[in-house]
Enzyme design. Structure first.
Site, mmCIF file in Angstrom:
data_model
loop_
_atom_site.group_PDB
_atom_site.id
_atom_site.type_symbol
_atom_site.label_atom_id
_atom_site.label_comp_id
_atom_site.label_asym_id
_atom_site.label_seq_id
_atom_site.Cartn_x
_atom_site.Cartn_y
_atom_site.Cartn_z
ATOM 1 N N HIS A 501 0.849 -1.182 0.000
ATOM 2 C CA HIS A 501 0.000 0.000 0.000
ATOM 3 C C HIS A 501 0.883 1.230 0.000
ATOM 4 C CE1 HIS A 501 -3.149 -2.700 2.254
ATOM 5 N NE2 HIS A 501 -2.942 -3.080 1.006
HETATM 6 C C1 LIG Z 1 -0.307 -9.469 -1.947
HETATM 7 C C2 LIG Z 1 -1.086 -8.212 -2.167
HETATM 8 C C3 LIG Z 1 -2.323 -8.067 -1.564
HETATM 9 C C4 LIG Z 1 -3.061 -6.894 -1.750
HETATM 10 N N1 LIG Z 1 -4.294 -6.800 -1.182
HETATM 11 C C5 LIG Z 1 -5.014 -5.681 -1.329
HETATM 12 C C6 LIG Z 1 -6.316 -5.565 -0.758
HETATM 13 O O1 LIG Z 1 -6.820 -6.504 -0.150
HETATM 14 N N2 LIG Z 1 -7.002 -4.412 -0.902
HETATM 15 C C7 LIG Z 1 -6.487 -3.350 -1.573
HETATM 16 O O2 LIG Z 1 -7.134 -2.325 -1.626
HETATM 17 N N3 LIG Z 1 -5.262 -3.435 -2.155
HETATM 18 C C8 LIG Z 1 -4.518 -4.574 -2.051
HETATM 19 N N4 LIG Z 1 -3.295 -4.665 -2.651
HETATM 20 C C9 LIG Z 1 -2.830 -3.526 -3.459
HETATM 21 C C10 LIG Z 1 -3.429 -3.572 -4.850
HETATM 22 O O3 LIG Z 1 -3.052 -4.754 -5.489
HETATM 23 C C11 LIG Z 1 -2.963 -2.369 -5.631
HETATM 24 O O4 LIG Z 1 -3.389 -1.200 -4.964
HETATM 25 C C12 LIG Z 1 -3.549 -2.299 -7.026
HETATM 26 O O5 LIG Z 1 -3.483 -3.520 -7.689
HETATM 27 C C13 LIG Z 1 -2.813 -1.228 -7.786
HETATM 28 O O6 LIG Z 1 -3.286 -1.127 -9.096
HETATM 29 P P1 LIG Z 1 -2.505 -0.278 -10.173
HETATM 30 O O7 LIG Z 1 -3.222 -0.470 -11.434
HETATM 31 O O8 LIG Z 1 -2.294 1.089 -9.646
HETATM 32 O O9 LIG Z 1 -1.047 -0.897 -10.211
HETATM 33 P P2 LIG Z 1 -0.517 -2.422 -10.613
HETATM 34 O O10 LIG Z 1 -1.605 -3.358 -10.340
HETATM 35 O O11 LIG Z 1 0.754 -2.530 -9.952
HETATM 36 O O12 LIG Z 1 -0.388 -2.279 -12.156
HETATM 37 C C14 LIG Z 1 0.629 -1.551 -12.738
HETATM 38 C C15 LIG Z 1 1.038 -2.245 -14.020
HETATM 39 O O13 LIG Z 1 1.950 -1.419 -14.696
HETATM 40 C C16 LIG Z 1 2.971 -2.190 -15.237
HETATM 41 N N5 LIG Z 1 4.154 -1.349 -15.423
HETATM 42 C C17 LIG Z 1 4.900 -0.737 -14.461
HETATM 43 N N6 LIG Z 1 5.891 -0.046 -15.007
HETATM 44 C C18 LIG Z 1 5.770 -0.186 -16.351
HETATM 45 C C19 LIG Z 1 6.509 0.315 -17.452
HETATM 46 N N7 LIG Z 1 7.569 1.110 -17.282
HETATM 47 N N8 LIG Z 1 6.125 -0.040 -18.705
HETATM 48 C C20 LIG Z 1 5.047 -0.861 -18.896
HETATM 49 N N9 LIG Z 1 4.321 -1.356 -17.882
HETATM 50 C C21 LIG Z 1 4.666 -1.014 -16.620
HETATM 51 C C22 LIG Z 1 3.164 -3.298 -14.240
HETATM 52 O O14 LIG Z 1 3.777 -4.429 -14.822
HETATM 53 C C23 LIG Z 1 1.739 -3.556 -13.775
HETATM 54 O O15 LIG Z 1 1.109 -4.569 -14.509
HETATM 55 C C24 LIG Z 1 -2.539 -5.832 -2.513
HETATM 56 C C25 LIG Z 1 -1.293 -5.978 -3.121
HETATM 57 C C26 LIG Z 1 -0.571 -7.156 -2.962
HETATM 58 C C27 LIG Z 1 0.738 -7.289 -3.631
#
Ligand SMILES: Cc1cc2nc3c(=O)[nH]c(=O)nc-3n(C[C@H](O)[C@H](O)[C@H](O)COP(=O)(O)OP(=O)(O)OC[C@H]3O[C@@H](n4cnc5c(N)ncnc54)[C@H](O)[C@@H]3O)c2cc1C
Ligand code: SF4
Lengths: 571, 247
Positions: A501
């Protein structure tokens, strides 16, 4: 020279929750969208052998390959930042769906207090209540303004829950009923009620029953399989981008996903972006993707890092407090908590789901009086049952040796006799907690890594101590034979897992002076760049971030559509 | 040993399970495992049939020398000894597990950031050494023998269990001074991988016959716990492994 491709309306960097939501909303309205994702393709069929604790939970099968890219960390500017060489504190996602594939599914709405935290704190306690150095800021949006977007995210994901008695007002109930109640949840509920607290079921993205969402996507009910967080769901029950928003975007025929595409720079002339430069990691080829609008959805670290690498926006300077990119990095205070040992009762602790629990917010936000306390905000307190897998869960009473005959006996005895009451504490911003580019360490392409400068403060220590007392009280009321309280918060340590987080770095707000993006997550300085994710949080609340991050993504999608029509700064 | 007595606690065939739980939905369903499973041809299912004892071809060495293996096996057994509660690390194959792990990605720190420059750093910054896990094990094993030799005049696996405990304690508390890596860091890794070897799916060479799981009444890899999750009584189940998924 990079190969230049034909221009598209929108290019998205990273296809997780943020990228998936943006893609589905824009393609439904007819925009052409390219999603660049550095990791591989993912589908539910991949999880045939997923009930493998070693591979997924301990060897991080689904997470970012740190040999290619990591972050560096130091507790303050007098210390040399060093790379996070192996996983610990948090786990960065990669591949289609990002961390959304292997999350737990706890889906909260931040409190009305959160969005106006500075004003409301001053209103109730006066300005002096905010300690020196705490860069507390309002978010430039109110809970009521964000409410429709919370609802959108919840309807899309099919969140299972019942109303939080101490939360913000809801326009609609949760789309599916709460998850099943386990004996430990019942104990928590009864104990909390006896203590005049307000327990409610943890809002869950695991799905209590089969559900068809407004986009026509159907998913099966959760099987309580006990291999959820850090794992993909083999049933497609857990809401993740791959089984919800991404297929909707694909079905329009307007969304092209390019996996194995690592974005390295946002290209720009004047104060407008022209596209992005990325490397096809399978061939090494450098490719330019021109676009009218660039959306960063690459998680907190790379959102801030790509801006700094591309020299977009004003970098934050902790000495002057000026600049915005990298500002207000926050985390989560997970230390306050208590373990109850039950001598004469065994629980089916092996069963569970990622988001299965009872929670309460009596000590969260400003739901309690802070006049005589030396901290602000608070924590969500919970009992949850994820499924206690055997490698990671070997809880023994304090004083038990960590190996040998005694350890063996105690770890076997208590395997199904412990219940944890946990607190998830807010993390408030300080002037000297920030993100910038590391001067020494590089990624596999030779680009500087993101550097985190962060430590726990007195605010966090006080909060953890307070919460552990409260957790201890509840655990005792639950009838535990013995309760151990973990209240002492040491310095921030990057080695033990705490939570993924991470927040801030490209924060939202009402003014370009103090924030990087407006309340549509549009960059103040570069109007055709939107930066979507928990990077926009001005602080982190006592909750998991994704419910709020998802709501902001829907808000941003609306902003992008508006911008596509009329251009200009939207607020 | 745990025996299941209710019908639903019997190991269920995956396909049968999926057919009967209404997991397959119409419309825009994306639950691919369900789909692909249903398309697979029927294989004979014999729940409850005891497998004939066969040679365990997995019990050979990929990384350790026989001498190293003896040291590791003896150390694992002290960390998790056989006693009246059941088998210890040795019988569960934990040392084979560690051997196999060191032979692969994990032993090479393949998915970790191993680029320089290397500086010592604060404890809160995590491991900052240049050694890979297999090198740390090489050093640690050698030093277990050296320390046993100098203290008791014998190699680690030749001294008494009490003496072995004393040696391990000396490592755990950094009473033994090593260069390049601390004795306690090696001990921590040894302890953690022993636990992994006891409880990881048997496919990795430890947790032999799922007996590690049986110690904890952990049912391994089950399809569903919907009928268990609300129960007040503890429900014991015969464990299933990932092999049961495949066959
Ligand atoms: C084990 C675990 C449990 C969790 N449980 C919870 C929960 O219960 N409740 C909750 O609210 N949150 C939880 N989270 C957090 C939640 O997963 C994240 O807040 C959420 O998935 C973030 O989404 P996002 O799209 O911002 O980022 P991400 O899901 O991280 O997606 C970002 C994407 O961008 C890609 N990327 C990054 N840099 C580049 C680049 N330079 N070029 C191309 N692609 C790139 C990555 O490969 C990734 O696929 C948890 C996280 C983990 C790891
Ligand atoms: S606990 Fe439920 S949602 Fe989580 S992986 Fe298992 S079946 Fe899917």
């Amino acid at each position: 020279m990079a190969r230049k491709l034909p221009k598209v309306d929108v290019v998205i960097v990273g296809v997780g929750w943020g990228g998936g939501i943006i893609a589905s909303e824009l393609t439904k309205q007819g925009l052409t969208v390219v999603g660049l994702e550095r990791g591989k393709e993912r589908k539910t069929e991949d999880y045939f052998m997923v009930h493998d604790e070693l591979r997924y939970a301990l060897r991080y099968e689904m997470m970012q390959d740190l040999s290619k890219e990591t972050i560096t960390f130091r507790s303050n500017t007098n210390v040399r930042a060093l790379p996070m060489r192996s996983y610990g504190s948090f786990l960065m996602g990669t591949g289609l769906g990002g961390a959304g594939v292997h999350w737990n599914g706890h889906t909260f709405r931040f409190l009305p207090y959160d969005f106006e935290i500075r004003s409301k704190t001053i209103e109730r306690y006066g300005e002096k209540k905010i300690p020196e150095g705490m860069t507390l800021q309002d978010w430039g949006i109110t809970y009521d303004e964000l409410e429709p977007y919370f609802d959108k995210f919840e309807q899309m994901a099919g969140i299972s829950g019942a109303e939080n008695p101490l939360g913000g007002k809801r326009s609609k109930p949760y789309p599916t009923p709460p998850m099943k109640m386990t004996p430990s949840m019942k104990l928590f509920e009864e104990a909390a009620k006896k203590l005049n607290l307000h327990p409610y079921p943890l809002p869950s993205a695991n799905l209590s029953e089969a559900y068809t969402n407004p986009d026509g996507i159907s998913r099966a009910a959760c099987q309580y399989c006990g291999f959820c967080e850090r794992f993909g769901c083999e049933y497609g029950a857990k809401a993740d981008p791959v089984v919800t928003v991404i297929p909707v975007a694909k079905k329009t025929g307007k969304f092209e996903i390019r996996t194995h595409s690592h974005v390295r720079r946002i290209l720009h002339t004047g104060n407008k972006a022209t596209g992005v430069l990325y490397t096809d990691v399978t061939t090494g080829e450098e490719i330019e993707q021109p676009a009218d609008i660039v959306v960063l959805t690459s998680y907190v670290f790379n959102n801030a890092r790509l801006l700094l690498l591309s020299k977009l926006g004003r970098p934050y300077d902790p000495n002057t407090g000026k600049g915005v990119i990298g500002k207000n990095y926050c985390y989560q205070v997970m230390r306050g908590g208590a373990t109850g040992f039950f001598e004469d009762r065994e629980f089916n602790n092996y069963a569970g789901a990622g988001a299965l629990g009872m929670v309460l917010d009596d000590y969260n936000g400003d739901n309690f009086d802070h006049s005589n306390l030396n901290f602000l905000h608070g924590a969500n307190i919970s009992v949850s049952q994820y499924g206690q897998r055997p490698i990671a869960n070997n809880t023994v009473p304090e004083g038990t040796p960590s190996w040998g005959k005694e350890f063996k006996a105690a770890s076997l005895k208590y395997a199904n006799r412990t219940i944890n009451v946990g607190a998830q504490g807010a993390s408030l911003p300080f002037r000297h907690h920030f993100l910038d580019l590391d001067p020494t360490y590089k990624d596999v392409f030779g680009d500087p890594l993101m550097r985190i400068t962060f430590d726990f403060e007195e605010q966090d220590r006080q909060l953890a101590a307070f919460m552990s007392e409260k957790c201890g009280e509840i655990a005792r009321e639950m009838g535990a034979s013995k309760v151990e309280v973990r209240g002492k918060l040491g310095p921030y340590d990057i080695t033990p897992y705490q939570s993924t987080h991470n927040t801030g770095g490209v924060i939202m707000g009402a003014s370009p002076e103090t924030s990087a993006v407006n309340n549509y997550l549009q960059m103040w300085d570069v109007e055709n760049v939107f930066v979507v994710g928990a990077s926009a949080f001005a602080h982190n609340s006592g909750y998991n971030p994704t419910g709020t991050m998802g709501a902001l993504s829907y808000r941003a999608a609306e902003g992008i559509l508006k911008y596509h029509k009329s251009g200009g700064i939207l607020v | 040993m745990a025996e299941s007595n209710n019908k639903y606690e019997q190991p269920v065939s995956r396909r049968h399970f999926l057919k009967n739980t209404g997991l397959v939905l119409g419309g825009l369903v994306v639950g691919g495992v369900a789909g692909s499973l249903l398309r697979r041809p029927e294989a004979p299912q014999q729940p409850g049939a005891a497998p004939a004892p066969a040679a365990d071809y997995n019990q050979a060495l990929m990384y350790f020398s026989p001498e190293q293996f003896k040291v590791v096996e003896a150390a694992c057994e002290r960390i998790f000894p056989e006693d009246e509660l059941g088998p210890g690390a040795k019988a569960l194959g934990a040392a084979y597990f560690i051997d196999h792990q060191l032979a692969g990605d994990w032993g090479f720190n393949a998915r970790e950031y191993m680029q320089g420059p290397f500086y010592p750093g604060e404890a809160t910054q995590g491991y900052q050494g240049r050694l890979k896990r297999r090198e740390i094990f090489d050093i640690g094993i050698q030093e277990l023998n050296n320390y046993s030799q100098s203290t008791y005049g014998k190699r680690f696996y030749e001294i008494t269990p009490e003496q072995q405990d004393a040696v391990l304690k000396a490592f755990e508390t950094d009473e033994v001074k090593l260069t390049a890596v601390s004795a306690s860091a090696f001990f921590k890794m040894l302890r953690a991988s022993t636990i992994e070897g006891i409880y990881a799916d048997p496919l990795y060479g430890g947790n032999k016959n799922m007996d590690g799981w049986r110690l904890k009444n952990f049912p391994g890899n089950q399809m569903t716990y919907t009928q268990v999750i609300e129960q007040d009584k503890f429900v014991k189940m015969e464990p299933l492994s990932l092999r049961d998924h495949q066959h």
